[in-house]
Write an enzyme that holds these catalytic residues in place. Structure first.
Site, PDB file in Angstrom:
ATOM      1  N   ARG A   1      -0.505  -8.736  13.077  1.00  0.00           N
ATOM      2  CA  ARG A   1      -1.034  -7.886  12.334  1.00  0.00           C
ATOM      3  C   ARG A   1      -1.943  -8.440  10.962  1.00  0.00           C
ATOM      4  O   ARG A   1      -2.877  -7.489  10.769  1.00  0.00           O
ATOM      5  CB  ARG A   1      -0.035  -7.007  11.614  1.00  0.00           C
ATOM      6  CG  ARG A   1       0.901  -5.786  12.716  1.00  0.00           C
ATOM      7  CD  ARG A   1       2.213  -5.364  12.302  1.00  0.00           C
ATOM      8  NE  ARG A   1       2.178  -4.824  11.029  1.00  0.00           N
ATOM      9  CZ  ARG A   1       3.376  -4.542  10.426  1.00  0.00           C
ATOM     10  NH1 ARG A   1       4.423  -5.134  10.948  1.00  0.00           N
ATOM     11  NH2 ARG A   1       3.491  -4.198   9.211  1.00  0.00           N
TER      12      ARG A   1
ATOM     13  N   LYS B   1       0.751  -1.307  -0.072  1.00  0.00           N
ATOM     14  CA  LYS B   1       0.135   0.078  -0.185  1.00  0.00           C
ATOM     15  C   LYS B   1       0.864   1.321   0.008  1.00  0.00           C
ATOM     16  O   LYS B   1       0.469   2.165  -0.822  1.00  0.00           O
ATOM     17  CB  LYS B   1      -1.094   0.079   1.191  1.00  0.00           C
ATOM     18  CG  LYS B   1      -1.740  -1.147   1.233  1.00  0.00           C
ATOM     19  CD  LYS B   1      -2.877  -0.910   2.529  1.00  0.00           C
ATOM     20  CE  LYS B   1      -2.211  -0.801   3.519  1.00  0.00           C
ATOM     21  NZ  LYS B   1      -1.470  -2.493   3.990  1.00  0.00           N
TER      22      LYS B   1
ATOM     23  N   ARG C   1      -9.690   1.011   8.777  1.00  0.00           N
ATOM     24  CA  ARG C   1      -9.078  -0.149   9.147  1.00  0.00           C
ATOM     25  C   ARG C   1     -10.287  -0.879   9.755  1.00  0.00           C
ATOM     26  O   ARG C   1     -10.158  -2.216  10.309  1.00  0.00           O
ATOM     27  CB  ARG C   1      -7.810  -0.138   9.845  1.00  0.00           C
ATOM     28  CG  ARG C   1      -6.334  -0.684   9.255  1.00  0.00           C
ATOM     29  CD  ARG C   1      -5.626  -0.432  10.321  1.00  0.00           C
ATOM     30  NE  ARG C   1      -4.329  -1.174  10.122  1.00  0.00           N
ATOM     31  CZ  ARG C   1      -3.230  -0.811   9.159  1.00  0.00           C
ATOM     32  NH1 ARG C   1      -3.362   0.510   8.882  1.00  0.00           N
ATOM     33  NH2 ARG C   1      -2.149  -1.343   9.199  1.00  0.00           N
TER      34      ARG C   1
ATOM     35  N   ARG D   1      11.842  -5.347   4.745  1.00  0.00           N
ATOM     36  CA  ARG D   1      11.750  -4.090   4.145  1.00  0.00           C
ATOM     37  C   ARG D   1      12.429  -2.985   4.894  1.00  0.00           C
ATOM     38  O   ARG D   1      12.577  -3.011   6.176  1.00  0.00           O
ATOM     39  CB  ARG D   1      10.166  -3.658   3.707  1.00  0.00           C
ATOM     40  CG  ARG D   1       9.323  -3.486   5.130  1.00  0.00           C
ATOM     41  CD  ARG D   1       8.007  -3.196   4.890  1.00  0.00           C
ATOM     42  NE  ARG D   1       7.094  -2.926   5.811  1.00  0.00           N
ATOM     43  CZ  ARG D   1       5.880  -2.893   5.973  1.00  0.00           C
ATOM     44  NH1 ARG D   1       5.298  -3.019   4.758  1.00  0.00           N
ATOM     45  NH2 ARG D   1       5.356  -2.611   7.044  1.00  0.00           N
TER      46      ARG D   1
ATOM     47  N   ARG E   1      11.171  -0.627  10.528  1.00  0.00           N
ATOM     48  CA  ARG E   1      10.263  -0.541  11.832  1.00  0.00           C
ATOM     49  C   ARG E   1      10.275  -1.446  12.670  1.00  0.00           C
ATOM     50  O   ARG E   1      10.498  -2.702  12.576  1.00  0.00           O
ATOM     51  CB  ARG E   1       8.573  -0.720  11.048  1.00  0.00           C
ATOM     52  CG  ARG E   1       8.249   0.728  10.636  1.00  0.00           C
ATOM     53  CD  ARG E   1       7.097   0.594   9.548  1.00  0.00           C
ATOM     54  NE  ARG E   1       5.901  -0.096  10.086  1.00  0.00           N
ATOM     55  CZ  ARG E   1       4.961  -0.379   9.615  1.00  0.00           C
ATOM     56  NH1 ARG E   1       4.606   0.261   8.403  1.00  0.00           N
ATOM     57  NH2 ARG E   1       3.929  -1.091   9.964  1.00  0.00           N
TER      58      ARG E   1
HETATM   59  P1  ADP Z   1       0.897  -2.222   8.128  1.00  0.00           P
HETATM   60  O1  ADP Z   1      -0.133  -1.726   7.093  1.00  0.00           O
HETATM   61  O2  ADP Z   1       2.226  -2.624   7.218  1.00  0.00           O
HETATM   62  O3  ADP Z   1       0.692  -2.865   8.929  1.00  0.00           O
HETATM   63  P2  ADP Z   1       0.733   0.582   8.866  1.00  0.00           P
HETATM   64  O4  ADP Z   1       1.982   1.461   8.727  1.00  0.00           O
HETATM   65  O5  ADP Z   1      -0.127   1.015   8.067  1.00  0.00           O
HETATM   66  O6  ADP Z   1       1.456  -0.747   8.642  1.00  0.00           O
HETATM   67  O7  ADP Z   1       0.190   0.508  10.330  1.00  0.00           O
HETATM   68  C1  ADP Z   1       1.178   0.121  11.428  1.00  0.00           C
HETATM   69  C2  ADP Z   1       0.280   0.032  12.674  1.00  0.00           C
HETATM   70  O8  ADP Z   1      -0.259   1.149  13.023  1.00  0.00           O
HETATM   71  C3  ADP Z   1      -0.910  -0.943  12.609  1.00  0.00           C
HETATM   72  O9  ADP Z   1      -0.355  -2.198  12.989  1.00  0.00           O
HETATM   73  C4  ADP Z   1      -1.921  -0.410  13.718  1.00  0.00           C
HETATM   74  O10 ADP Z   1      -1.255  -0.652  15.117  1.00  0.00           O
HETATM   75  C5  ADP Z   1      -1.651   1.184  13.487  1.00  0.00           C
HETATM   76  N1  ADP Z   1      -2.496   1.899  12.625  1.00  0.00           N
HETATM   77  C6  ADP Z   1      -2.531   2.450  11.534  1.00  0.00           C
HETATM   78  N2  ADP Z   1      -3.431   2.759  10.923  1.00  0.00           N
HETATM   79  C7  ADP Z   1      -4.434   2.421  11.899  1.00  0.00           C
HETATM   80  C8  ADP Z   1      -5.958   2.438  11.995  1.00  0.00           C
HETATM   81  N3  ADP Z   1      -6.588   3.186  10.626  1.00  0.00           N
HETATM   82  N4  ADP Z   1      -6.669   2.188  12.815  1.00  0.00           N
HETATM   83  C9  ADP Z   1      -6.052   1.505  13.937  1.00  0.00           C
HETATM   84  N5  ADP Z   1      -4.524   1.104  13.975  1.00  0.00           N
HETATM   85  C10 ADP Z   1      -4.031   1.630  13.031  1.00  0.00           C
END
Ligand code: ADP
Ligand code: ZN
Length: 229
Positions: free
Chosen positions: A183, A24, A99, A138, A172
């Site tokens: 996740r 994404k 999400r 990554r 990360r």
């Molecule tokens: P990825 O999609 O690779 O897991 P992100 O950078 O999008 O990574 O998200 C990392 C973390 O941030 C998620 O595992 C969650 O804990 C939190 N997070 C991100 N966006 C949201 C959201 N919209 N609602 C709840 N938690 C979120």
């Protein structure tokens, strides 16, 4: 222009859906360049909040490290904050938001209020089994944010960003095998239902995201241009 930006009712809203590791962020950045939209990643915003030690960051830190979702309240707060910036009037690519169904409904309300609509929700379709490898390899440039991968997208010169020349590469804290499993689990139980949600609204597009980054980008660009027209 005098620097005053009024929300443009016609500015595009694209949503990228897909499990962690689906690409994404990589694709959002490519679309951003191609279409002049702004990538809005709630994950990036939350990591910035954690690094800055804000109230939201303090509440989010442990939850993120465990691979779980932060509360809808916090996710919405960081989203709204970012949407208040002038540059997003160009249109946004939402990466990592919504999400949960609660977040999707809140987004609908927000967009309704500003006379906007979702142009497309694009689901990046991948095999879960490949995601652990993708995620564990990554890293990101701390200078410009460009994403890389040890095997799939290495830098030309080891340790040096192709785009900006920075040597500050970041991995990360949540990109480890245990957290990735949590996740993926959170994705399937809480986020995957949004595919049906947007399908019912007639906004869903599916893209096979197992191929080469550039091929996926081409397909996404085509869909995005069509949807944002
Ligand atoms: P990825 O999609 O690779 O897991 P992100 O950078 O999008 O990574 O998200 C990392 C973390 O941030 C998620 O595992 C969650 O804990 C939190 N997070 C991100 N966006 C949201 C959201 N919209 N609602 C709840 N938690 C979120
Ligand atoms: Zn860079």
């Amino acid at each position: 222009m005098d620097g005053v930006t009024t929300p443009d009712a016609a500015s595009a809203v694209l949503i990228l859906l897909g499990p962690p590791g689906a690409g994404k962020g990589t694709q959002a950045r490519m679309l951003e360049e191609e279409l002049g939209l702004v990538q809005l990643s709630t994950g990036d915003l939350l990591r910035a909040a954690v690094a800055a030690g804000t109230q939201a960051g303090k509440a989010a830190r442990a939850v993120m490290e465990a691979g779980e979702l932060v509360s809808d309240e916090i996710a919405l707060a960081v989203l709204k904050d970012r949407l208040a910036d002038a540059d997003v009037a160009k249109g946004v690519i939402l990466d990592g938001f919504p999400r949960t169904t609660v977040q999707a409904e809140a987004l609908d309300t927000l967009l309704d209020q500003s006379g906007q609509r979702i142009n497309a929700a694009i689901s990046l379709e991948v095999d879960d089994s490949a995601m652990v490898t993708r995620i564990s390899g990554r890293f990101t440039c701390g200078g410009c944010g460009e994403g890389y991968h040890d095997s799939f997208k290495p830098t030309e010169k080891t340790g040096v960003c192709d785009k900006c020349g920075s040597t500050d590469m970041k991995r990360r804290a949540d990109d480890n095998a245990e957290t990735v499993a949590a996740r993926l689990d959170a994705y399937h139980t809480q986020t995957a239902p949004l595919i049906a949600y947007y399908d019912q609204k007639g906004a869903l597009e599916r893209v096979d995201a197992m191929g080469a980054i550039d091929d996926i980008a081409r397909e996404l660009g085509r869909i995005a241009k069509h949807a944002a027209a």
